[in-house]
Design a protein around this motif. Structure first.
Motif, PDB file in Angstrom:
ATOM      1  N   LYS A   7       0.849  -1.176   0.000  1.00 44.62           N
ATOM      2  CA  LYS A   7       0.000   0.000   0.000  1.00 44.62           C
ATOM      3  C   LYS A   7       0.894   1.238   0.000  1.00 44.62           C
ATOM      4  N   GLU A 250      -2.805  -0.094  10.276  1.00 42.26           N
ATOM      5  CA  GLU A 250      -4.171   0.347   9.982  1.00 42.26           C
ATOM      6  C   GLU A 250      -5.110  -0.351  10.964  1.00 42.26           C
ATOM      7  N   TYR A 263       1.092  -2.286   6.859  1.00 36.10           N
ATOM      8  CA  TYR A 263       1.507  -2.167   5.471  1.00 36.10           C
ATOM      9  C   TYR A 263       2.783  -1.330   5.403  1.00 36.10           C
ATOM     10  N   GLU A 398      -7.483   1.568  -5.195  1.00 37.37           N
ATOM     11  CA  GLU A 398      -7.861   2.189  -3.930  1.00 37.37           C
ATOM     12  C   GLU A 398      -6.945   1.806  -2.774  1.00 37.37           C
ATOM     13  N   THR A 399      -6.225   0.712  -2.880  1.00 36.54           N
ATOM     14  CA  THR A 399      -5.431   0.242  -1.746  1.00 36.54           C
ATOM     15  C   THR A 399      -3.941   0.201  -1.998  1.00 36.54           C
TER      16      THR A 399
END
Length: 449
Positions: A7, A250, A263, A398-399
């Motif tokens: 990410k 996260e 990540y 998106e990630t």
């Protein structure tokens, strides 16, 4: 740094938008990573010691010295944790006790530095923020080695070992060096009072070894993601690395029961800090208030821009060439953020190399550029441009995301092999771009997979 989940967004994953041109960060205040090291060294020709703080521009890659500890009496100490506030002032904690401005500062204290100047000629004054001995931090294992600030502006800290302090909910809080605890202050300064609660339990999420002591931390104010450095090598689910890394957690829950995933954030090996043991950590997210800019796509024939006057209009004129015939003139509206977009259904123009575009007082002559290969199997990007041209590229979903630059070779081909850096997947989008001298961009987009 190795991972099965990536990410990485333009330097520091949690903080920085994916830097496709349409999300370009303002020139006047770029996102910045502040880093300290437990040892001295040099990076980009800048010598530093363990009492200094370095600033790394996450967009342009440059380095500067932000805080020179030797200028303000810290030559024989180590600034082993810090937080950079929005106004440029600092919260600091030291590795060893020291007398500063007539007061004894312990390694379990947090002090504030208010600068009158920063950089190679640092000057300013100190004051006490948290007197650790007032709130139960008195043993050698309770020396503070990481500090941060929560989204609701409470002080976070971690210690070198086990601690026992008053708990906000009653009784005694016991914690270890892989945890972060939050201070619920009743008063700060020379007469500190308050209690603590567990904020992040590292053992719940795989931080259990001695080398996984948290040495630096920063909390993203909007998402609550936690960036951190560790004392040495770490191994958590799907991610492993070493003392030169910034990793990001996260959370799905925090406190006594901490859950979530890690990540990758930033790897010092990739930015000139190989062999350093990172400790302090902070981030400035930057400001996106720069000059107006626009971009135009050779592939899909759209024109869009950002940082124009919000809730107004811009005047867009498209010519076949510089000094040539006007093919389209329109006045699209801008949104509340100053962005506009024109699609080919509105303009009816097939944009091509040599097309000349005016948007208010900004201009662009479109450059030759293609983005012909987007290969998730082999992690390859490729295209063409004029020989010697610098091409920016960005890909992601998106990630996960990745951006960088490359140069077209003498035959006009450019090629990027990401196989050792990033895993392309079929659901990702991407762009390649060429920027003119004031930042407006010719865009090419890859073919559908």
């Amino acid at each position: 740094m190795t991972s099965r989940r990536t990410k990485v967004l333009a330097g520091l994953a949690l903080a920085i938008p994916l830097l496709l041109p349409g999300a370009a960060t303002a020139d006047d205040h770029e996102p910045t990573l502040y880093i300290g090291s437990a040892t001295g060294g040099s990076v980009a020709g800048i010598s530093f010691a363990d009492e200094d703080i370095l600033a790394h521009d996450l967009v342009n890659g440059g380095w500067t010295k932000y805080f020179d500890g030797s200028d303000v009496g810290l030559r024989w100490n180590d600034v082993n944790a810090f937080h950079v506030a929005d106004d440029g002032s600092l919260l600091l904690t030291l590795e060893r006790p020291q007398r500063i401005e007539g007061r004894w500062v312990d390694d379990s204290d947090v002090i504030a530095f208010s600068p009158t100047s920063l950089g190679e000629h640092t000057a300013g004054s100190f004051e006490m923020v948290l007197d650790g001995s007032d709130v139960g931090l008195s043993k050698w294992s309770e020396d503070i080695d990481a500090i941060a600030v929560t989204p609701d502006e409470r002080l976070l800290l971690s210690t070198t070992g086990r601690l026992r302090v008053p708990r906000t909910s009653g009784g005694t809080l016991q914690s270890t060096d892989e945890d972060l605890i939050v201070f619920d202050a009743e008063s700060l300064g020379e007469q500190t009072a308050g209690t603590f609660e567990r904020y992040f339990d590292g053992s719940d999420v795989g931080l259990r070894r001695e080398s996984e002591d948290i040495w630096g931390a920063w909390v993203e104010p909007d998402t609550g993601d936690i960036a951190m450095t560790t004392r040495g090598n770490y191994q958590v689910p799907d991610l492993s690395g070493d003392k030169e890394d910034v990793i990001v957690f996260e959370p799905t829950s925090l406190g006594i029961t901490t859950t979530g995933s890690f990540y990758p954030g930033w790897d010092g090996d990739d930015h000139g800090l190989s062999g350093q043991r990172l400790d302090g950590l902070s981030v400035d997210l930057g400001q996106q208030t720069g000059d107006p800019q626009f971009q135009a796509s050779l592939t899909n024939d759209w024109v869009s821009g950002w940082n124009f006057t919000p809730d107004a209009t811009v005047t867009v004129t498209i010519y076949d060439t510089l000094g040539g015939t006007a093919l389209f003139t329109g006045t699209p509206p801008t949104d509340p953020d100053g962005n506009f977009h024109l699609d080919p259904g509105t303009t009816g123009i097939d944009l091509m190399p040599g097309t000349y575009i005016e948007v208010d007082d900004r201009t662009l002559v479109m450059e030759p550029l293609t983005f012909d290969t987007f290969d998730p199997t082999n992690d390859i990007l490729a295209g063409t441009a004029n020989p010697g041209t610098t091409i920016g590229f960005g890909i992601g979903n998106e990630t996960a995301g990745f951006d960088g630059t490359t140069t077209a070779d003498s035959t006009g081909n450019w090629n990027v092999d990401l196989s050792t850096q990033f895993d392309l997947t079929a659901d990702m989008g991407g762009q390649a771009w060429i920027s003119d001298t004031d930042g407006d961009q010719t865009i090419a987009e890859p073919p559908p997979i």
